[in-house]
Motif scaffolding. Structure first.
Motif, PDB file in Angstrom:
ATOM      1  N   GLU A   1      10.004  66.270   9.010  1.00  0.00           N
ATOM      2  CA  GLU A   1       9.316  66.701  10.220  1.00  0.00           C
ATOM      3  C   GLU A   1       7.807  66.780  10.044  1.00  0.00           C
ATOM      4  O   GLU A   1       7.074  66.652  11.019  1.00  0.00           O
ATOM      5  N   THR A   2       7.325  66.995   8.830  1.00  0.00           N
ATOM      6  CA  THR A   2       5.879  67.007   8.613  1.00  0.00           C
ATOM      7  C   THR A   2       5.364  65.585   8.435  1.00  0.00           C
ATOM      8  O   THR A   2       4.484  65.135   9.180  1.00  0.00           O
ATOM      9  N   LEU A   3       5.891  64.858   7.456  1.00  0.00           N
ATOM     10  CA  LEU A   3       5.498  63.463   7.254  1.00  0.00           C
ATOM     11  C   LEU A   3       6.388  62.498   8.027  1.00  0.00           C
ATOM     12  O   LEU A   3       5.926  61.445   8.479  1.00  0.00           O
ATOM     13  N   PHE A   4       7.668  62.843   8.159  1.00  0.00           N
ATOM     14  CA  PHE A   4       8.645  61.927   8.758  1.00  0.00           C
ATOM     15  C   PHE A   4       9.359  62.591   9.932  1.00  0.00           C
ATOM     16  O   PHE A   4       9.773  63.745   9.852  1.00  0.00           O
ATOM     17  N   SER A   5       9.512  61.831  11.014  1.00  0.00           N
ATOM     18  CA  SER A   5      10.175  62.308  12.221  1.00  0.00           C
ATOM     19  C   SER A   5      11.686  62.129  12.125  1.00  0.00           C
ATOM     20  O   SER A   5      12.177  61.152  11.547  1.00  0.00           O
ATOM     21  N   LEU A   6      12.402  63.058  12.729  1.00  0.00           N
ATOM     22  CA  LEU A   6      13.854  62.960  12.808  1.00  0.00           C
ATOM     23  C   LEU A   6      14.332  62.218  14.059  1.00  0.00           C
ATOM     24  O   LEU A   6      15.534  62.032  14.250  1.00  0.00           O
ATOM     25  N   SER A   7      13.407  61.783  14.896  1.00  0.00           N
ATOM     26  CA  SER A   7      13.786  61.240  16.203  1.00  0.00           C
ATOM     27  C   SER A   7      14.649  59.986  16.111  1.00  0.00           C
ATOM     28  O   SER A   7      15.449  59.706  17.013  1.00  0.00           O
ATOM     29  N   SER A   8      14.529  59.222  15.015  1.00  0.00           N
ATOM     30  CA  SER A   8      15.336  58.009  14.885  1.00  0.00           C
ATOM     31  C   SER A   8      16.821  58.323  14.724  1.00  0.00           C
ATOM     32  O   SER A   8      17.671  57.434  14.837  1.00  0.00           O
ATOM     33  N   LEU A   9      17.158  59.587  14.468  1.00  0.00           N
ATOM     34  CA  LEU A   9      18.560  59.976  14.327  1.00  0.00           C
ATOM     35  C   LEU A   9      19.220  60.226  15.678  1.00  0.00           C
ATOM     36  O   LEU A   9      20.454  60.294  15.763  1.00  0.00           O
TER      37      LEU A   9
ATOM     38  N   PRO B   1       2.727  59.032  13.045  1.00  0.00           N
ATOM     39  CA  PRO B   1       1.487  58.240  13.047  1.00  0.00           C
ATOM     40  C   PRO B   1       0.328  58.887  12.314  1.00  0.00           C
ATOM     41  O   PRO B   1      -0.554  58.188  11.805  1.00  0.00           O
ATOM     42  N   ASP B   2       0.314  60.224  12.241  1.00  0.00           N
ATOM     43  CA  ASP B   2      -0.809  60.900  11.588  1.00  0.00           C
ATOM     44  C   ASP B   2      -0.605  61.097  10.091  1.00  0.00           C
ATOM     45  O   ASP B   2      -1.502  61.601   9.403  1.00  0.00           O
ATOM     46  N   SER B   3       0.546  60.673   9.558  1.00  0.00           N
ATOM     47  CA  SER B   3       0.827  60.922   8.138  1.00  0.00           C
ATOM     48  C   SER B   3      -0.072  60.117   7.211  1.00  0.00           C
ATOM     49  O   SER B   3      -0.697  60.672   6.294  1.00  0.00           O
ATOM     50  N   ALA B   4      -0.139  58.814   7.408  1.00  0.00           N
ATOM     51  CA  ALA B   4      -0.956  57.975   6.528  1.00  0.00           C
ATOM     52  C   ALA B   4      -2.435  58.332   6.600  1.00  0.00           C
ATOM     53  O   ALA B   4      -3.097  58.446   5.554  1.00  0.00           O
ATOM     54  N   PRO B   5      -3.028  58.523   7.789  1.00  0.00           N
ATOM     55  CA  PRO B   5      -4.437  58.933   7.830  1.00  0.00           C
ATOM     56  C   PRO B   5      -4.691  60.252   7.103  1.00  0.00           C
ATOM     57  O   PRO B   5      -5.713  60.400   6.415  1.00  0.00           O
ATOM     58  N   ALA B   6      -3.776  61.210   7.258  1.00  0.00           N
ATOM     59  CA  ALA B   6      -3.962  62.504   6.607  1.00  0.00           C
ATOM     60  C   ALA B   6      -3.878  62.385   5.093  1.00  0.00           C
ATOM     61  O   ALA B   6      -4.688  62.977   4.352  1.00  0.00           O
TER      62      ALA B   6
ATOM     63  N   LEU C   1       3.807  55.332   2.192  1.00  0.00           N
ATOM     64  CA  LEU C   1       3.031  56.510   1.801  1.00  0.00           C
ATOM     65  C   LEU C   1       3.050  56.769   0.300  1.00  0.00           C
ATOM     66  O   LEU C   1       2.344  57.647  -0.189  1.00  0.00           O
ATOM     67  N   ASP C   2       3.865  56.034  -0.425  1.00  0.00           N
ATOM     68  CA  ASP C   2       4.049  56.314  -1.851  1.00  0.00           C
ATOM     69  C   ASP C   2       2.776  56.138  -2.660  1.00  0.00           C
ATOM     70  O   ASP C   2       2.587  56.824  -3.671  1.00  0.00           O
TER      71      ASP C   2
END
Length: 223
Positions: free
Chosen positions: A14-22, A93-98, A128-129
């Motif tokens: 939920e912080t880096l990755f969304s659960l919405s695809s589930l 979308p904001d994970s990589a920039p952050a 992101l790795d």
């Protein structure tokens, strides 16, 4: 007084990755619009309860048990598809920039209630790795966040005092746990909700992860 961190530790789910695809996978298993939220809340609650009782089960074990509880009539192959979907979450979308901004001024790690292996795969899938120095999993200490142990383990892994580590997360309970362990905290209020007054407040707050990182870097004070 909170100080600018040497290490930023990101929460994962939920912080880096969304659960919405589930959501479509849960719908295919017979779920409703509220199923994802009910399942995830149950998953966390039962994981926290086990830790409070001095016991431990893995994220995947608790997740599957929660699925059976909220979807008791679902076929096993549909539940398997949901579990597999946990390894294919999409990055916000904001994970990589952050994270890209974070590595300009700090070391970057992630601290997760999931396994290190599944988390590493998520990071690689989301691109992101390359930002991440270490994946710290609660499996190392057999206690789920927000227990103090995972946060102290994170500081130990990177070899810095807890007060030099900041947690960036969307979860108020994660902020509270990190504070209890002596870490600096940043809360991402991505959903524009209110912060529960029962938890210790975050040192910085922002509407998306990049603003949280900028807030952490703007903290004053030195050791």
């Amino acid at each position: 007084m909170a100080i600018q961190p040497d290490v930023i530790a990101f929460d994962v789910v939920e912080t880096l990755f969304s659960l919405s695809s589930l959501e479509p996978l849960l719908a295919a298993a017979g779920g409703e619009a509220s199923t994802l939220d009910r399942w995830f809340r149950r998953l966390l609650g039962e994981g926290f309860a086990l830790t409070a009782a001095g016991d431990y089960r893995s994220f995947s074990d608790v997740a599957r048990a929660g699925l059976h509880a909220v979807l008791p009539h679902a076929h096993s192959h549909d539940l398997d598809a949901v579990m597999a979907g946990l390894t294919e979450l999409e990055a916000h979308p904001d994970s990589a920039p952050a994270m890209g901004r974070s590595v300009e001024g700090a070391r970057v790690i992630v601290v997760t209630n999931g396994s290190a292996r599944s988390t590493q795969k998520l990071l690689e899938r989301g691109g992101l790795d390359a930002f991440v120095e270490a994946v710290v999993s609660v499996t190392d200490v057999k206690a789920w966040k927000p227990a103090v142990a995972p946060y102290l383990q994170a500081a130990s892994v990177v070899g810095v005092p807890p007060e030099r580590v900041a947690v960036a997360t969307v979860h108020p309970w994660d902020v509270h746990g990190a504070h209890r362990a002596g870490l600096t905290t940043g809360w991402c209020n991505r959903d524009k909700g209110s912060y529960p007054p029962i938890f210790q407040a975050a040192d910085v707050e922002g509407p998306e992860l990049l603003s949280v990182v900028e807030g952490l870097f703007s903290l004053g004070g030195t050791l």
